[in-house]
Design a protein around this motif. Structure first.
Motif, PDB file in Angstrom:
ATOM      1  N   LEU A 103       0.844  -1.205   0.119  1.00 57.74           N
ATOM      2  CA  LEU A 103      -0.053  -0.057   0.005  1.00 57.74           C
ATOM      3  C   LEU A 103       0.991   1.220  -0.026  1.00 57.74           C
ATOM      4  CD1 LEU A 103      -2.437  -1.289   2.801  1.00 57.74           C
ATOM      5  CD2 LEU A 103      -2.992  -0.938   0.413  1.00 57.74           C
ATOM      6  N   ALA A 104       2.065   1.116  -0.148  1.00 60.19           N
ATOM      7  CA  ALA A 104       3.046   2.375   0.017  1.00 60.19           C
ATOM      8  C   ALA A 104       2.747   2.907  -1.183  1.00 60.19           C
ATOM      9  CB  ALA A 104       4.497   1.873   0.342  1.00 60.19           C
ATOM     10  N   GLY A 105       2.377   4.308  -1.013  1.00 65.20           N
ATOM     11  CA  GLY A 105       2.417   5.265  -2.089  1.00 65.20           C
ATOM     12  C   GLY A 105       0.818   5.315  -2.804  1.00 65.20           C
ATOM     13  N   TRP A 106       0.121   4.296  -2.219  1.00 69.36           N
ATOM     14  CA  TRP A 106      -1.111   4.154  -3.083  1.00 69.36           C
ATOM     15  C   TRP A 106      -2.228   5.261  -2.516  1.00 69.36           C
ATOM     16  CZ3 TRP A 106      -5.918   1.528  -1.140  1.00 69.36           C
ATOM     17  CH2 TRP A 106      -7.080   1.120  -2.042  1.00 69.36           C
ATOM     18  N   GLN A 107      -2.478   6.002  -3.569  1.00 70.97           N
ATOM     19  CA  GLN A 107      -3.438   6.759  -2.951  1.00 70.97           C
ATOM     20  C   GLN A 107      -4.741   7.075  -3.783  1.00 70.97           C
ATOM     21  OE1 GLN A 107      -0.798  10.391  -3.581  1.00 70.97           O
ATOM     22  NE2 GLN A 107      -0.210  10.638  -1.405  1.00 70.97           N
ATOM     23  N   PRO A 108      -5.816   6.217  -3.571  1.00 71.63           N
ATOM     24  CA  PRO A 108      -6.985   6.181  -4.126  1.00 71.63           C
ATOM     25  C   PRO A 108      -7.751   7.567  -3.824  1.00 71.63           C
ATOM     26  CG  PRO A 108      -7.076   4.689  -2.078  1.00 71.63           C
ATOM     27  CD  PRO A 108      -5.654   5.339  -2.188  1.00 71.63           C
ATOM     28  N   SER A 109      -8.634   7.598  -4.929  1.00 73.13           N
ATOM     29  CA  SER A 109      -9.393   8.731  -4.947  1.00 73.13           C
ATOM     30  C   SER A 109     -10.644   8.470  -3.944  1.00 73.13           C
ATOM     31  CB  SER A 109     -10.064   9.126  -6.312  1.00 73.13           C
ATOM     32  OG  SER A 109     -10.681   8.122  -6.706  1.00 73.13           O
ATOM     33  N   PHE A 110     -10.929   7.244  -3.389  1.00 71.24           N
ATOM     34  CA  PHE A 110     -12.242   7.097  -2.277  1.00 71.24           C
ATOM     35  C   PHE A 110     -11.798   6.743  -0.922  1.00 71.24           C
ATOM     36  CE2 PHE A 110     -10.654   3.320  -5.120  1.00 71.24           C
ATOM     37  CZ  PHE A 110     -10.228   2.424  -4.087  1.00 71.24           C
ATOM     38  N   PRO A 111     -12.894   6.721  -0.261  1.00 68.52           N
ATOM     39  CA  PRO A 111     -12.545   6.475   1.257  1.00 68.52           C
ATOM     40  C   PRO A 111     -12.087   4.849   1.479  1.00 68.52           C
ATOM     41  CG  PRO A 111     -14.498   7.776   1.031  1.00 68.52           C
ATOM     42  CD  PRO A 111     -14.079   7.212  -0.267  1.00 68.52           C
ATOM     43  N   TRP A 112     -11.162   4.596   2.338  1.00 72.55           N
ATOM     44  CA  TRP A 112     -10.622   3.206   2.501  1.00 72.55           C
ATOM     45  C   TRP A 112     -10.169   3.250   3.989  1.00 72.55           C
ATOM     46  CZ3 TRP A 112      -5.676   1.374   3.094  1.00 72.55           C
ATOM     47  CH2 TRP A 112      -4.544   2.324   3.253  1.00 72.55           C
ATOM     48  N   MET A 113     -10.374   1.921   4.284  1.00 69.11           N
ATOM     49  CA  MET A 113      -9.807   1.700   5.477  1.00 69.11           C
ATOM     50  C   MET A 113      -8.750   0.370   5.754  1.00 69.11           C
ATOM     51  SD  MET A 113     -12.517   0.608   8.904  1.00 69.11           S
ATOM     52  CE  MET A 113     -12.981   2.317   9.106  1.00 69.11           C
ATOM     53  N   LEU A 114      -7.792   0.364   6.412  1.00 70.72           N
ATOM     54  CA  LEU A 114      -6.855  -0.809   6.692  1.00 70.72           C
ATOM     55  C   LEU A 114      -7.546  -1.772   7.686  1.00 70.72           C
ATOM     56  CD1 LEU A 114      -4.240  -2.107   5.845  1.00 70.72           C
ATOM     57  CD2 LEU A 114      -2.958  -0.698   7.792  1.00 70.72           C
ATOM     58  N   ALA A 115      -7.196  -3.080   7.459  1.00 70.83           N
ATOM     59  CA  ALA A 115      -7.896  -4.016   8.601  1.00 70.83           C
ATOM     60  C   ALA A 115      -6.933  -5.323   8.274  1.00 70.83           C
ATOM     61  CB  ALA A 115      -9.220  -4.442   8.129  1.00 70.83           C
ATOM     62  N   GLY A 116      -6.588  -6.153   9.344  1.00 74.00           N
ATOM     63  CA  GLY A 116      -6.112  -7.229   9.410  1.00 74.00           C
ATOM     64  C   GLY A 116      -4.652  -7.018  10.225  1.00 74.00           C
ATOM     65  N   GLY A 117      -4.894  -7.880  11.247  1.00 74.07           N
ATOM     66  CA  GLY A 117      -3.627  -8.130  12.141  1.00 74.07           C
ATOM     67  C   GLY A 117      -3.048  -6.882  12.868  1.00 74.07           C
ATOM     68  N   LEU A 118      -3.833  -6.098  12.980  1.00 69.62           N
ATOM     69  CA  LEU A 118      -3.562  -4.731  13.676  1.00 69.62           C
ATOM     70  C   LEU A 118      -3.461  -4.981  15.315  1.00 69.62           C
ATOM     71  CD1 LEU A 118      -5.224  -1.995  11.543  1.00 69.62           C
ATOM     72  CD2 LEU A 118      -2.832  -2.781  11.360  1.00 69.62           C
ATOM     73  N   THR A 119      -2.460  -4.377  15.938  1.00 67.98           N
ATOM     74  CA  THR A 119      -2.399  -4.533  17.312  1.00 67.98           C
ATOM     75  C   THR A 119      -2.001  -3.042  17.814  1.00 67.98           C
ATOM     76  OG1 THR A 119       0.014  -4.913  17.471  1.00 67.98           O
ATOM     77  CG2 THR A 119      -1.793  -6.768  16.997  1.00 67.98           C
ATOM     78  N   VAL A 120      -2.071  -2.955  19.122  1.00 65.56           N
ATOM     79  CA  VAL A 120      -1.417  -1.779  20.034  1.00 65.56           C
ATOM     80  C   VAL A 120      -0.091  -1.413  19.374  1.00 65.56           C
ATOM     81  CG1 VAL A 120      -1.050  -0.869  22.150  1.00 65.56           C
ATOM     82  CG2 VAL A 120      -3.132  -1.955  21.826  1.00 65.56           C
ATOM     83  N   ASP A 121       0.701  -2.599  19.243  1.00 60.88           N
ATOM     84  CA  ASP A 121       2.300  -2.409  19.246  1.00 60.88           C
ATOM     85  C   ASP A 121       2.370  -1.996  17.456  1.00 60.88           C
ATOM     86  OD1 ASP A 121       2.938  -3.109  21.570  1.00 60.88           O
ATOM     87  OD2 ASP A 121       2.721  -5.198  21.281  1.00 60.88           O
ATOM     88  N   ASN A 122       1.506  -2.293  16.550  1.00 65.73           N
ATOM     89  CA  ASN A 122       1.787  -2.016  15.235  1.00 65.73           C
ATOM     90  C   ASN A 122       1.054  -1.087  14.430  1.00 65.73           C
ATOM     91  OD1 ASN A 122      -0.499  -3.522  14.233  1.00 65.73           O
ATOM     92  ND2 ASN A 122       0.569  -5.276  13.898  1.00 65.73           N
ATOM     93  N   VAL A 123      -0.001  -0.586  15.240  1.00 63.20           N
ATOM     94  CA  VAL A 123      -1.051   0.149  14.458  1.00 63.20           C
ATOM     95  C   VAL A 123      -0.285   1.645  14.075  1.00 63.20           C
ATOM     96  CG1 VAL A 123      -2.091   1.190  16.190  1.00 63.20           C
ATOM     97  CG2 VAL A 123      -3.224   1.159  14.180  1.00 63.20           C
TER      98      VAL A 123
END
Length: 211
Positions: A151-171
């Motif tokens: 996703l580095a540098g990905w800049q879509p023109s629409f709203p999006w959200m990141l999911a999957g394996g997120l934690t306090v330590d890595n978010v």
């Protein structure tokens, strides 16, 4: 989510009052209920309704459905006041659901490579997450982490959200690497499967917005 300067936070898979109240207290933007019976975080429409009637502050409620029929969604909406429908389905089906129910629809969109990132958004928001393992019994909620470099540098023109394996330590790092305008967490803020930890919720929200 260009209108929002801070990172949006969704806490998904709420099943009990303490976790729900912690989401509100610590400023989560969205609180998610899972209406998929194979999930350990499954809730009935009646339980979701009881939780959603609690003080919500500015938080919106999101109902997660996996390849639902219209009747499946209608039965939930008869009890629980949902603000958003999050769907695992095809683009066409997600659009149809949006038209039928007149609610914002978010489409969960598992990817395995950068070439699979969606070029357009058929509904109100896309949730970008990793493809589930081959032996998975559910399409999401597997605590599997996406390769953020996709996703580095990905800049879509629409709203999006990141999911999957997120934690306090890595978010915090996830937001920095991907530029995600919003993040979604479930097992990463739990003390036991399906039970949210208020202290982890507080830290997750804080770290997500630390950039």
């Amino acid at each position: 989510m260009p209108e929002q300067s801070r990172t949006g936070v969704k806490i998904c898979g709420l099943t009990e009052e303490v976790g729900f109240d912690a989401c509100v207290e610590h400023g989560a933007d969205w609180i998610g209920f899972v209406f998929f019976e194979r999930s350990p975080r499954f809730v009935t429409p009646e339980l979701a309704a009881c939780l959603a009637r609690r003080e919500r502050g500015q938080a919106k409620t999101v109902g997660l459905f996996v390849h639902p029929q219209d009747d499946d969604i209608a039965k939930v909406l008869d009890h629980a006041p949902l603000d958003v429908l999050q769907i695992y389905a095809s683009d066409e089906r997600a659009q149809q659901i949006s038209e039928v129910f007149g609610l914002p629809v978010w489409l969960s969109y598992p990817v395995a490579g950068r070439e699979e990132l969606p070029p357009t958004c058929p509904v109100q928001r896309m949730l970008i997450e990793p493809r589930p393992p081959k032996d998975a019994t559910r399409p999401g909620g597997n605590a599997q982490k996406l390769d953020w470099s996709l996703l580095a540098g990905w800049q879509p023109s629409f709203p999006w959200m990141l999911a999957g394996g997120l934690t306090v330590d890595n978010v915090g790092e996830a937001v920095r690497v991907t530029g995600a305008p919003a993040v979604d967490v479930s097992s990463g803020v739990e003390s036991a499967q399906g039970i949210k930890d208020p202290s982890l919720i507080a830290r997750f929200v804080r770290h997500a917005r630390s950039n």
